[in-house]
Scaffold this motif. Structure first.
Motif, PDB file in Angstrom:
ATOM      1  N   GLU A   1       0.871  -1.329  -0.013  1.00 42.60           N
ATOM      2  CA  GLU A   1       0.062   0.077   0.303  1.00 42.60           C
ATOM      3  C   GLU A   1       1.024   1.162   0.197  1.00 42.60           C
ATOM      4  O   GLU A   1       1.829   1.298   0.753  1.00 42.60           O
ATOM      5  CB  GLU A   1      -0.918   0.174   1.336  1.00 42.60           C
ATOM      6  N   THR A   2       0.389   2.239  -0.693  1.00 38.07           N
ATOM      7  CA  THR A   2       1.239   3.353  -0.810  1.00 38.07           C
ATOM      8  C   THR A   2       0.417   4.404  -0.200  1.00 38.07           C
ATOM      9  O   THR A   2       0.831   5.948  -0.522  1.00 38.07           O
ATOM     10  CB  THR A   2       1.623   3.658  -2.403  1.00 38.07           C
ATOM     11  N   GLY A   3      -0.584   4.159   0.193  1.00 40.06           N
ATOM     12  CA  GLY A   3      -1.644   5.340   0.698  1.00 40.06           C
ATOM     13  C   GLY A   3      -1.208   6.505   1.479  1.00 40.06           C
ATOM     14  O   GLY A   3      -1.388   7.685   1.318  1.00 40.06           O
ATOM     15  N   TYR A   4      -0.249   6.229   2.458  1.00 43.33           N
ATOM     16  CA  TYR A   4       0.274   7.461   3.261  1.00 43.33           C
ATOM     17  C   TYR A   4       1.208   8.292   2.775  1.00 43.33           C
ATOM     18  O   TYR A   4       0.865   9.498   2.729  1.00 43.33           O
ATOM     19  CB  TYR A   4       0.979   6.718   4.666  1.00 43.33           C
ATOM     20  N   GLU A   5       2.027   7.754   1.884  1.00 41.44           N
ATOM     21  CA  GLU A   5       2.990   8.816   1.089  1.00 41.44           C
ATOM     22  C   GLU A   5       2.119   9.492   0.158  1.00 41.44           C
ATOM     23  O   GLU A   5       2.359  10.661  -0.224  1.00 41.44           O
ATOM     24  CB  GLU A   5       4.053   8.081   0.391  1.00 41.44           C
ATOM     25  N   TRP A   6       1.068   8.889  -0.576  1.00 43.09           N
ATOM     26  CA  TRP A   6       0.281   9.675  -1.497  1.00 43.09           C
ATOM     27  C   TRP A   6      -0.592  10.760  -1.018  1.00 43.09           C
ATOM     28  O   TRP A   6      -0.638  11.572  -1.248  1.00 43.09           O
ATOM     29  CB  TRP A   6      -0.802   8.574  -2.139  1.00 43.09           C
ATOM     30  N   ALA A   7      -0.998  10.455   0.330  1.00 44.87           N
ATOM     31  CA  ALA A   7      -1.755  11.129   1.114  1.00 44.87           C
ATOM     32  C   ALA A   7      -0.950  12.366   1.589  1.00 44.87           C
ATOM     33  O   ALA A   7      -1.554  13.709   1.363  1.00 44.87           O
ATOM     34  CB  ALA A   7      -2.360  10.684   2.610  1.00 44.87           C
ATOM     35  N   LYS A   8       0.339  12.334   1.854  1.00 46.29           N
ATOM     36  CA  LYS A   8       1.156  13.556   2.266  1.00 46.29           C
ATOM     37  C   LYS A   8       1.305  14.230   1.032  1.00 46.29           C
ATOM     38  O   LYS A   8       1.062  15.671   1.167  1.00 46.29           O
ATOM     39  CB  LYS A   8       2.497  13.159   2.899  1.00 46.29           C
TER      40      LYS A   8
ATOM     41  N   ILE B   1      -8.811   6.349   1.420  1.00 51.41           N
ATOM     42  CA  ILE B   1      -9.466   6.463   0.046  1.00 51.41           C
ATOM     43  C   ILE B   1      -8.685   5.864  -0.946  1.00 51.41           C
ATOM     44  O   ILE B   1      -9.004   5.238  -1.690  1.00 51.41           O
ATOM     45  CB  ILE B   1      -9.754   8.141  -0.170  1.00 51.41           C
ATOM     46  N   HIS B   2      -7.575   6.448  -0.900  1.00 53.68           N
ATOM     47  CA  HIS B   2      -6.349   5.907  -2.017  1.00 53.68           C
ATOM     48  C   HIS B   2      -6.082   4.358  -1.656  1.00 53.68           C
ATOM     49  O   HIS B   2      -6.346   3.669  -2.725  1.00 53.68           O
ATOM     50  CB  HIS B   2      -4.891   6.604  -1.671  1.00 53.68           C
ATOM     51  N   ASN B   3      -6.017   3.899  -0.439  1.00 53.32           N
ATOM     52  CA  ASN B   3      -5.628   2.160  -0.418  1.00 53.32           C
ATOM     53  C   ASN B   3      -6.861   1.627  -0.927  1.00 53.32           C
ATOM     54  O   ASN B   3      -6.575   0.468  -1.655  1.00 53.32           O
ATOM     55  CB  ASN B   3      -5.400   1.975   1.034  1.00 53.32           C
ATOM     56  N   HIS B   4      -7.991   1.975  -0.653  1.00 59.52           N
ATOM     57  CA  HIS B   4      -9.593   1.330  -1.324  1.00 59.52           C
ATOM     58  C   HIS B   4      -9.299   1.325  -2.750  1.00 59.52           C
ATOM     59  O   HIS B   4      -9.814   0.415  -3.259  1.00 59.52           O
ATOM     60  CB  HIS B   4     -10.813   1.660  -0.631  1.00 59.52           C
ATOM     61  N   TYR B   5      -9.297   2.656  -3.335  1.00 57.00           N
ATOM     62  CA  TYR B   5      -9.059   2.737  -4.881  1.00 57.00           C
ATOM     63  C   TYR B   5      -8.188   1.849  -5.263  1.00 57.00           C
ATOM     64  O   TYR B   5      -8.637   1.130  -6.358  1.00 57.00           O
ATOM     65  CB  TYR B   5      -8.753   4.152  -5.064  1.00 57.00           C
TER      66      TYR B   5
ATOM     67  N   ALA C   1      -6.935  -0.803  -4.152  1.00 54.26           N
ATOM     68  CA  ALA C   1      -7.288  -2.311  -4.087  1.00 54.26           C
ATOM     69  C   ALA C   1      -8.619  -2.592  -5.003  1.00 54.26           C
ATOM     70  O   ALA C   1      -8.211  -3.901  -5.510  1.00 54.26           O
ATOM     71  CB  ALA C   1      -7.824  -2.653  -2.675  1.00 54.26           C
ATOM     72  N   LYS C   2      -9.208  -1.819  -5.314  1.00 56.21           N
ATOM     73  CA  LYS C   2     -10.216  -2.304  -6.323  1.00 56.21           C
ATOM     74  C   LYS C   2      -9.774  -2.229  -7.801  1.00 56.21           C
ATOM     75  O   LYS C   2      -9.897  -3.206  -8.482  1.00 56.21           O
ATOM     76  CB  LYS C   2     -11.252  -1.002  -6.435  1.00 56.21           C
ATOM     77  N   GLU C   3      -8.581  -1.289  -7.994  1.00 54.60           N
ATOM     78  CA  GLU C   3      -7.728  -1.502  -9.215  1.00 54.60           C
ATOM     79  C   GLU C   3      -7.003  -2.605  -9.333  1.00 54.60           C
ATOM     80  O   GLU C   3      -6.885  -3.311 -10.285  1.00 54.60           O
ATOM     81  CB  GLU C   3      -6.979  -0.074  -9.258  1.00 54.60           C
ATOM     82  N   ASN C   4      -6.532  -2.993  -8.350  1.00 53.79           N
ATOM     83  CA  ASN C   4      -5.662  -4.414  -8.120  1.00 53.79           C
ATOM     84  C   ASN C   4      -6.497  -5.533  -8.343  1.00 53.79           C
ATOM     85  O   ASN C   4      -5.979  -6.422  -9.042  1.00 53.79           O
ATOM     86  CB  ASN C   4      -4.711  -4.363  -7.071  1.00 53.79           C
ATOM     87  N   SER C   5      -7.705  -5.372  -7.933  1.00 50.49           N
ATOM     88  CA  SER C   5      -8.458  -6.571  -8.047  1.00 50.49           C
ATOM     89  C   SER C   5      -8.935  -6.783  -9.580  1.00 50.49           C
ATOM     90  O   SER C   5      -9.687  -8.062  -9.882  1.00 50.49           O
ATOM     91  CB  SER C   5      -9.799  -6.588  -7.260  1.00 50.49           C
ATOM     92  N   GLY C   6      -8.972  -6.074 -10.425  1.00 51.62           N
ATOM     93  CA  GLY C   6      -9.361  -5.893 -11.698  1.00 51.62           C
ATOM     94  C   GLY C   6     -10.969  -5.826 -12.005  1.00 51.62           C
ATOM     95  O   GLY C   6     -11.701  -6.168 -13.026  1.00 51.62           O
ATOM     96  N   ALA C   7     -11.589  -5.457 -10.901  1.00 51.96           N
ATOM     97  CA  ALA C   7     -13.124  -5.268 -10.680  1.00 51.96           C
ATOM     98  C   ALA C   7     -13.546  -4.221 -11.641  1.00 51.96           C
ATOM     99  O   ALA C   7     -12.661  -2.962 -11.683  1.00 51.96           O
ATOM    100  CB  ALA C   7     -13.482  -5.205  -9.186  1.00 51.96           C
ATOM    101  N   ASP C   8     -14.856  -4.430 -12.205  1.00 49.07           N
ATOM    102  CA  ASP C   8     -15.104  -3.231 -12.830  1.00 49.07           C
ATOM    103  C   ASP C   8     -16.113  -2.069 -12.117  1.00 49.07           C
ATOM    104  O   ASP C   8     -16.129  -1.035 -12.440  1.00 49.07           O
ATOM    105  CB  ASP C   8     -16.304  -3.893 -14.181  1.00 49.07           C
ATOM    106  N   ILE C   9     -16.514  -2.606 -10.989  1.00 48.97           N
ATOM    107  CA  ILE C   9     -17.456  -1.559 -10.069  1.00 48.97           C
ATOM    108  C   ILE C   9     -16.853  -2.051  -8.798  1.00 48.97           C
ATOM    109  O   ILE C   9     -16.174  -3.012  -8.401  1.00 48.97           O
ATOM    110  CB  ILE C   9     -18.943  -2.167 -10.160  1.00 48.97           C
ATOM    111  N   SER C  10     -17.579  -1.058  -7.945  1.00 51.89           N
ATOM    112  CA  SER C  10     -16.923  -1.273  -6.492  1.00 51.89           C
ATOM    113  C   SER C  10     -18.274  -1.330  -5.790  1.00 51.89           C
ATOM    114  O   SER C  10     -19.248  -0.613  -6.200  1.00 51.89           O
ATOM    115  CB  SER C  10     -16.344  -0.039  -6.060  1.00 51.89           C
ATOM    116  N   ILE C  11     -18.664  -2.284  -4.838  1.00 54.98           N
ATOM    117  CA  ILE C  11     -19.813  -2.361  -4.277  1.00 54.98           C
ATOM    118  C   ILE C  11     -19.576  -2.194  -2.802  1.00 54.98           C
ATOM    119  O   ILE C  11     -18.607  -2.670  -2.063  1.00 54.98           O
ATOM    120  CB  ILE C  11     -20.300  -3.835  -4.408  1.00 54.98           C
ATOM    121  N   GLU C  12     -20.268  -1.166  -2.127  1.00 58.29           N
ATOM    122  CA  GLU C  12     -20.006  -0.766  -0.835  1.00 58.29           C
ATOM    123  C   GLU C  12     -21.358  -0.913  -0.102  1.00 58.29           C
ATOM    124  O   GLU C  12     -22.501  -0.397  -0.601  1.00 58.29           O
ATOM    125  CB  GLU C  12     -19.465   0.617  -0.746  1.00 58.29           C
TER     126      GLU C  12
END
Length: 96
Positions: free
Chosen positions: A20-27, A76-80, A82-93
């Motif tokens: 995960e790269t979320g913390y660096e991305w967030a900063k 937010i970044h890490n969830h996005y 993870a969705k991209e890494n999964s190859g999913a077309d949609i996100s269900i929450e």
């Protein structure tokens, strides 16, 4: 050896996701002037506690407003990602 390693992404049951790269991305996001309006929007959401319950629970351990903002951006970044890494077309929450 991973049983699914030669399958296409859609047929894999398990993937090994990158770190995960979320913390660096967030900063970086928080320190970019052009994101000021978006950051104000997120700070308002934090103040009004209009964010997912899991993040609110983590906020209980954090008193610094900037660290709370970074945690929200990281989530937010890490969830996005993870969705991209999964190859999913949609996100269900689930609506909380």
């Amino acid at each position: 050896m991973i049983a699914d390693e030669n399958c296409t992404l859609e047929k894999k049951r398990i993937i090994i996701a990158p770190k995960e790269t979320g913390y660096e991305w967030a900063k970086n996001f928080a320190n970019t002037e052009s994101n000021k309006e978006k950051l104000l929007f997120l700070k308002e959401k934090i103040t009004k506690r209009k964010i997912p319950l899991g993040v609110l629970e983590r906020f209980e351990r954090i008193t610094d407003e900037q660290e709370r903002l970074l945690l929200l951006l990281q989530t937010i970044h890490n969830h996005y990602q993870a969705k991209e890494n999964s190859g999913a077309d949609i996100s269900i929450e689930i609506d909380e």
